[in-house]
Design an enzyme around this catalytic site. Structure first.
Site, mmCIF file in Angstrom:
data_model
loop_
_atom_site.group_PDB
_atom_site.id
_atom_site.type_symbol
_atom_site.label_atom_id
_atom_site.label_comp_id
_atom_site.label_asym_id
_atom_site.label_seq_id
_atom_site.Cartn_x
_atom_site.Cartn_y
_atom_site.Cartn_z
ATOM 1 N N GLU A 129 35.750 -49.670 -2.661
ATOM 2 C CA GLU A 129 36.228 -51.031 -2.871
ATOM 3 C C GLU A 129 35.084 -51.843 -3.465
ATOM 4 O O GLU A 129 33.952 -51.769 -2.987
ATOM 5 C CB GLU A 129 36.714 -51.546 -1.514
ATOM 6 C CG GLU A 129 36.519 -52.967 -1.205
ATOM 7 C CD GLU A 129 36.822 -53.247 0.298
ATOM 8 O OE1 GLU A 129 37.391 -52.404 1.007
ATOM 9 O OE2 GLU A 129 36.444 -54.337 0.730
ATOM 10 N N HIS A 151 37.009 -49.287 10.148
ATOM 11 C CA HIS A 151 38.313 -48.612 10.152
ATOM 12 C C HIS A 151 38.407 -47.523 11.220
ATOM 13 O O HIS A 151 38.604 -46.351 10.894
ATOM 14 C CB HIS A 151 38.577 -47.978 8.785
ATOM 15 C CG HIS A 151 38.608 -48.930 7.634
ATOM 16 N ND1 HIS A 151 38.502 -48.521 6.323
ATOM 17 C CD2 HIS A 151 38.759 -50.274 7.586
ATOM 18 C CE1 HIS A 151 38.571 -49.573 5.513
ATOM 19 N NE2 HIS A 151 38.720 -50.658 6.257
ATOM 20 N N ASN A 188 42.183 -48.066 2.637
ATOM 21 C CA ASN A 188 42.161 -48.990 3.770
ATOM 22 C C ASN A 188 43.408 -48.753 4.628
ATOM 23 O O ASN A 188 44.488 -48.498 4.105
ATOM 24 C CB ASN A 188 42.135 -50.430 3.273
ATOM 25 C CG ASN A 188 41.126 -50.632 2.162
ATOM 26 O OD1 ASN A 188 41.254 -50.028 1.103
ATOM 27 N ND2 ASN A 188 40.135 -51.443 2.390
#
Ligand code: FAD
Length: 497
Positions: free
Chosen positions: A353, A438, A476
């Site tokens: 990202e 995460h 994600n």
């Protein structure tokens, strides 16, 4: 207190819990949600609910006396500062080998996250959740989740022209010059609102650098989507600053749930007991795993199977920065909401990202959060000596992630004639390999539970959050968490109620 009885109790108000509450309420079931964090519905003395990333105050961190910023150095200087201990919105939970960042409050991780709403590529799904029918997920549940969350793409023409995505355009140019696919990724931020921020007609949040410690305006957190719809049914109640400490079979059927009420200093002010016919564990990967491992080990739920606590991964998270040339500035105004990435998953096991570094000044840095195909998996276990649940992740287990991220950034550096930044995570330290945003796994689907999240040894107990997913989602995670919860709750409502 005691004696209260509810049909359904949901532990936690993140993605899994919010989906469960909404769908059960729509099916006519009364739901009580219990959330250890605050409600985050009341402005502070500055008129804002959440504090800014650049000026963290007591609202920033969960029960810490010093901030613990993920990116903790700048130009080689530590940036953490003292704060009053308070039930702030971001928890930096420390295990031996990793710091796990999590949201605390009504809305869970949706309060603190970047809102990137990414559906995995279909060809990767079999490796994410092998026991789940991919056709159903991509035909029904991913679309349902994306609609419920309000995911949308940045207007590409605006991206091309606005000052606040200069860092994204630099990311695109450099990715393409090195031959990597560049992709736009959806986000739940209200893109029209962001345009108004840029034109100066509304109060700013993305363009005021708000990220990590909450977003005051444009982000469609769960408070504005699933939880708002759940509240509108009139069947859902939420108790904030209440923490579930035990779930055990009740003598007369159902489950006895023990709940500590806490104050904003974290002290227990009351302990309550509720009987629930059904309990949904939606406390997040770490929260649910910690509860289940402890309840199994200490005799409250001894028949939970041996898969409980296992299959935990960090989604391969690793961070780094690159130093650009002076003719490639990334902009002093950076939207805190990422909208693009570099996809080298198939060839190198990394999806990066293009992340903001919203410092308010020109840094000449490009910053990235990479999601990698790290194969390492850890387990939670009960440590009787300390009376805590521990996680056996080791910092060295991030090495595969670094190698995978380097498949992107070594090549970009070679093409551009640039180097890594060494001043963002310490003194001469390139890789942010000490953390994850995460956490995934710990009560894996079709292992610790059946194929729909039922804890089958205990009818009426369910897991419905990130702990079902075995360690990695290739992108994600919250769209997959939401879609899986949509799939599972539909089955549970149809067959168990
Ligand atoms: P959570 O959302 O973590 O919710 C669990 C809730 O349960 C929490 O509110 C917690 O306080 C509560 N709880 C825990 N234990 C108890 C207890 N014993 N009693 C009562 N309540 C309890 N994902 C993306 O897809 N895109 C992104 O852009 C993104 N950015 C991120 C940025 C940051 C800084 C962080 C921290 C995360 C980010 N994530 C992102 C990850 C995402 O937010 C999580 O994967 C997601 O929130 C997990 O959902 P969940 O339903 O499993 O649990």
């Amino acid at each position: 207190a005691g004696g209260a009885h509810v049909p359904v109790l949901v532990i936690g108000t993140g993605y899994g819990g919010s989906v469960a509450a909404l769908r059960l309420a729509e099916a006519g079931v009364d739901v009580h949600m219990v959330e250890m964090g605050m409600a985050w519905d009341t402005p502070g003395s500055d008129g804002k609910i959440f504090c800014n990333t650049l000026q963290p105050d007591r609202r920033s961190y969960w029960l810490r006396t010093r901030t613990k910023a993920p990116l903790n150095y700048f130009l080689g200087f530590p940036i953490d500062r003292d704060i009053p201990r308070y039930t702030g919105v971001l928890d930096a939970e420390e295990f031996a080998g990793i710091t796990v960042y999590q949201g605390r409050g009504v809305g869970g991780g949706s309060l603190v996250n970047g809102g990137m709403a990414v559906t995995p590529k279909r060809e990767n799904f079999g490796g994410i959740l092998p026991s789940v029918d991919a056709n159903e997920m991509y035909d029904v549940y991913y679309p349902r989740a994306n609609a419920g969350l309000g995911a949308g793409l940045v207007d590409p023409a605006w991206f091309d022209s606005t000052a606040c995505y200069q860092y994204g355009r630099v990311g695109r140019k450099q990715a393409q010059r090195s031959g990597f696919p560049f992709v736009f990724v959806p986000d739940v931020y209200d893109w029209d609102y962001m345009k108004q921020e840029a034109s100066g007609t509304v109060p700013k949040s993305a363009l005021a650098g708000e990220i990590l410690y909450g977003n005051n305006y444009g982000k469609k957190s769960l408070q504005k989507t699933y939880l708002a719809r759940a509240a509108a049914t009139g069947r859902v109640t939420v108790s904030a600053l209440h923490k579930v400490t035990s779930v055990a079979p009740a003598p007369g059927g159902g489950y006895t749930v023990v709940i500590d009420q806490i104050d904003t200093g974290g002290s227990v002010t009351a302990t309550k007991t509720v009987t629930a016919d059904r309990v949904f564990f939606a406390a997040g990967s770490v929260g649910t795993s910690k509860l289940l491992v402890r309840l199994k080990a200490t005799g409250a739920l001894p028949a939970l199977n041996d898969e409980v606590g296992k299959g935990w991964g960090d989604n391969g998270n690793v961070m780094c920065g690159r130093a650009n040339h002076l003719w490639d500035p990334t902009g002093s105004l950076q939207s805190s909401i990422p909208c693009c990435g570099i996809d080298n998953w198939a060839a190198g096991g990394a999806f990066a990202e293009v992340a903001p570094l919203p410092t308010g000044i020109e840094t000449f840095a490009s910053f990235y959060l990479s999601i990698t195909k790290n194969p390492n998996r850890a387990a939670f276990s009960w440590d009787a000596a300390t009376g805590t649940v521990v996680l056996n992740w080791q910092t060295a287990w991030k090495q595969p992630s670094i190698a995978m991220a380097k498949t992107i950034f070594d090549r970009i550096n070679a093409t551009e004639g640039t180097i890594y930044r060494t001043d963002l995570f310490g003194v001469y330290k390139i890789w942010g390999d000490h953390l994850t945003y995460h956490p995934l796994g710990g009560a894996v689907l079709n292992k610790a539970t059946d194929n729909y999240g039922r804890l089958t040894a205990y009818p009426g107990l369910y897991v419905i959050d990130a702990s079902l997913i075995p360690g990695n989602t290739t992108v994600n995670p919250f769209v997959t968490i939401t879609a899986l919860a949509e799939r599972n709750i539909e089955k549970i409502i149809a067959t168990d109620l």
